[in-house]
Design an enzyme around this catalytic site. Structure first.
Site, PDB file in Angstrom:
ATOM      1  N   ASN A 159      -8.387   4.885  -0.248  1.00 33.25           N
ATOM      2  CA  ASN A 159      -7.736   3.647   0.168  1.00 33.25           C
ATOM      3  C   ASN A 159      -7.292   2.877  -1.077  1.00 33.25           C
ATOM      4  O   ASN A 159      -8.108   2.587  -1.954  1.00 33.25           O
ATOM      5  CB  ASN A 159      -8.749   2.816   0.969  1.00 33.25           C
ATOM      6  CG  ASN A 159      -8.153   1.550   1.550  1.00 33.25           C
ATOM      7  OD1 ASN A 159      -7.061   1.116   1.182  1.00 33.25           O
ATOM      8  ND2 ASN A 159      -8.880   0.940   2.467  1.00 33.25           N
ATOM      9  N   CYS A 209       0.828  -1.206   0.000  1.00 29.30           N
ATOM     10  CA  CYS A 209       0.000   0.000   0.000  1.00 29.30           C
ATOM     11  C   CYS A 209       0.861   1.254   0.000  1.00 29.30           C
ATOM     12  O   CYS A 209       0.486   2.276  -0.575  1.00 29.30           O
ATOM     13  CB  CYS A 209      -0.929   0.003   1.207  1.00 29.30           C
ATOM     14  SG  CYS A 209      -0.076   0.009   2.798  1.00 29.30           S
ATOM     15  N   HIS A 261      -1.530   1.435   7.618  1.00 24.13           N
ATOM     16  CA  HIS A 261      -1.855   1.414   6.194  1.00 24.13           C
ATOM     17  C   HIS A 261      -1.522   2.772   5.589  1.00 24.13           C
ATOM     18  O   HIS A 261      -1.340   3.761   6.303  1.00 24.13           O
ATOM     19  CB  HIS A 261      -3.351   1.110   6.056  1.00 24.13           C
ATOM     20  CG  HIS A 261      -3.817   0.813   4.668  1.00 24.13           C
ATOM     21  ND1 HIS A 261      -3.197  -0.061   3.828  1.00 24.13           N
ATOM     22  CD2 HIS A 261      -4.901   1.282   3.972  1.00 24.13           C
ATOM     23  CE1 HIS A 261      -3.857  -0.133   2.681  1.00 24.13           C
ATOM     24  NE2 HIS A 261      -4.887   0.684   2.743  1.00 24.13           N
TER      25      HIS A 261
END
Length: 360
Positions: free
Chosen positions: A320, A156, A300
């Site tokens: 996201n 990520c 994240h």
């Protein structure tokens, strides 16, 4: 008498947070003085001499102090993590900031990076290979950050950096991807500011990033190039920091700071791409903060899309890299693809800002 070596992890973490907060305070003051100096109604030789002294000597000195505070905060964080790992090995509290899908920290970028490597990178259990179509859309709609759909790799940090750059300057991505006559792609990345051309074959890992329909995309090509760049295996991009992604993608020098406030974040977004790191959860970091919102993925990285007034207050819109829509978890929570957050919500869930100057 037995001598004990080591550190109080909680104390190190608190000290590191104090360094970060002090850096943020100093950065805010520097920006305020910058504006005051520029706007002051003062003309003449003395005024010009003063402004030059500020811009050439005093402001850089403050920037150096900022860098020292942030660098030392990072040293403290790493030592705290090392101590936690040592304690875990001795039966103490554990720490795992590793590479499960969605995690945003821990990758070692100091290895044999910045090279084009012949053949495919090692799949490392992330296969089989998926063929890339002869042509891949590279229009603005295809390069929209919402079209990134992270799969089974813990990258990520890379995808948030990549999506933030594409959001800021989609033409930069197009200019750095070349489809060759033999069907391969050449992606231009950067090592210490110098361009590195990486040629990848038209097949990507099944567990790698895809578009929301599950098909290979421009991000799949970039991800594979990154796997070659950082060592020759998809495992080499499992865990990391978006500042490293920004440096490798753009060749510019990134920054990594604490979360600050939304006004500061808005200024940073006006200057170039921005990604965010979320706080942890107790199972990963026993002494740090943790996310408060069940929609937010802990540990994240997210893409910053907008910071603007909504419903009478400043809010931030984050994306996201897991992709659009809701992502149902085993605990029943939905980790959503994008959300608007107030400043309070932002500060409760995020702890790191990664930024880089615009390529526009």
């Amino acid at each position: 008498m037995r001598t004990m070596f080591g550190a109080d992890v909680e104390a190190l973490t608190g000290l590191g947070s104090s360094f970060v907060e002090s850096a943020e305070t100093l950065e805010t003051a520097r920006r305020q003085v910058d504006g005051i100096v520029a706007a002051a109604g003062w003309v003449g030789p003395d005024a010009e001499e003063f402004r030059q002294d500020w811009s050439r000597r005093l402001a850089p000195a403050l920037a150096s102090c900022l860098g020292a505070l942030r660098d030392n905060a990072e040293v403290l964080r790493r030592n705290a993590e090392d101590q936690a790992r040592t304690s875990a090995a001795d039966g103490g509290s554990g720490l795992d900031r590793g590479g499960a899908p969605g995690t945003g920290g821990g990758g070692d970028r100091s290895g044999d990076g910045g090279k084009d490597r012949p053949g495919n990178p090692d799949l490392s259990g992330h296969g089989p290979w998926v063929d890339v179509p002869p042509t891949i859309p590279l229009d603005d709609a295809a390069l929209d950050p919402n079209m990134i759909n992270q799969q089974g790799l813990g990258d990520c940090w890379l995808l948030a950096g990549l999506g933030a750059v594409a959001r800021d300057d989609p033409q930069f991505i197009r200019d750095h991807m070349q489809l060759n006559a033999d069907g391969t792609w050449t992606v231009t990345m950067y090592k210490d500011g110098d361009p590195v051309e990486i040629t990848v074959e038209p097949e990507v890992a099944q567990d790698g990033v895809m578009d929301p329909s599950g098909n290979p995309s421009w991000a799949s090509i970039y991800e594979k190039a990154a796997a070659e760049y950082w060592g020759g295996s998809y495992d080499d991009i499992d865990g990391g920091y978006s500042s490293d992604a920004f440096a490798a993608i753009t060749g510019a020098t990134p920054s990594k700071t604490g979360e600050g406030n939304l006004s500061d974040l808005k200024d940073r977004l006006a200057d170039g791409p921005v990604a965010l790191g979320t706080e942890d959860e107790p199972s990963w970091w026993p002494f740090g903060d943790e996310v408060d919102d069940s929609r937010v993925v802990p540990n994240h990285a997210y893409i910053v899309d907008k910071v603007e007034e909504r419903d009478g207050e400043l809010k931030v819109h984050v994306i996201n890299p897991w992709g659009p829509g809701a992502h149902l978890q085993n605990d029943g929570s939905d980790k959503v693809g994008d959300m608007w957050l107030t400043e309070k919500q932002y500060k409760e869930n995020f702890d790191t800002v990664y930024a880089v100057p615009s390529t526009r």
